[in-house]
Design a protein around this motif. Structure first.
Motif, PDB file in Angstrom:
ATOM      1  N   TYR A 100     -74.560  44.953 142.598  1.00 40.32           N
ATOM      2  CA  TYR A 100     -74.503  43.512 142.311  1.00 40.32           C
ATOM      3  C   TYR A 100     -75.814  43.048 141.676  1.00 40.32           C
ATOM      4  N   ASN A 114     -76.140  44.138 138.091  1.00 32.82           N
ATOM      5  CA  ASN A 114     -75.002  43.761 137.241  1.00 32.82           C
ATOM      6  C   ASN A 114     -74.184  44.979 136.803  1.00 32.82           C
ATOM      7  N   GLN A 124     -65.949  40.269 136.847  1.00 33.61           N
ATOM      8  CA  GLN A 124     -65.957  39.445 138.061  1.00 33.61           C
ATOM      9  C   GLN A 124     -64.803  39.874 138.979  1.00 33.61           C
TER      10      GLN A 124
END
Length: 198
Positions: free
Chosen positions: A101, A104, A109
């Motif tokens: 997380y 990235n 999403q």
């Protein structure tokens, strides 16, 4: 999740105390005999026809009680080890999720949310597993206590057929009893001779 020896001993002692009380009440109602004057109820030696058992000593010396206690402790240790292993695995996966997380590393999403939901579900399953283990351990503990209590109570009934005591008490519910009425060691020796380890 941890079951301590003093807790198990307390539970075992309480259960035996309650069974002795019930046993004595049952004997009083089922064996109503003609009451004799107090002077006639004492034996030739001047002792009353009663005896008592020291519950703490019985639990410490009775091999069956010791084996049950060890079995419960092993079961608790195994449960704790299983929970710890599953917990470590979940922590690892959560740390990996956190790392991805922060970097990235999730492609979308939607993929991030899927992984979050998977971890939340896994966490919930672990909590349910812990509860299930606790329930199983409690049921097993109650079953073992019941077996041990039955073993002791049945033996006391058999033992008293020859001894003919009017009452066999437990010291846990009395303030003072003359030590000469203590039959604990005799009971423990006979119980241990009768007990065959499975």
């Amino acid at each position: 999740m941890k079951i301590s020896r003093p807790f198990i001993h307390s539970v075992l002692a309480f259960a035996i105390v309650m069974l002795f009380v019930q046993c004595n009440k049952k004997n009083n109602t089922t064996e109503k005999s003609a009451k004799t004057p107090a002077a006639q109820t004492t034996s030739i030696s001047g002792k009353l026809p009663i005896a008592y058992v020291n519950i703490d000593s019985l639990l410490q010396k009775y091999n069956y009680a010791k084996d049950l206690n060890e079995s419960l402790l092993r079961r608790a240790e195994n449960s704790r080890a299983n929970v710890n292993e599953k917990g470590r695995q979940l922590e690892k996966e959560m740390a990996e999720f956190q790392r991805k997380y922060q970097n990235n590393a999730f492609l979308s999403q939607e993929r991030l949310q899927q992984e979050q939901q998977r971890l939340m579900k896994k966490q919930q399953e672990l909590q349910e597993y812990i509860q299930r283990l606790e329930d199983e351990n409690m049921r097993e503990q109650q079953k073992m206590l019941s077996q041990m209590n039955d073993s002791i109570i049945n033996f006391i009934h058999e033992y008293n057929k020859d001894k003919k005591y009017e009452a066999i008490l437990n010291n846990a519910s009395t303030l003072y009893i003359d030590p000469s009425y203590d039959i604990t060691n005799e009971i423990v020796d006979l119980l241990n001779k009768r007990y065959v380890k499975k």
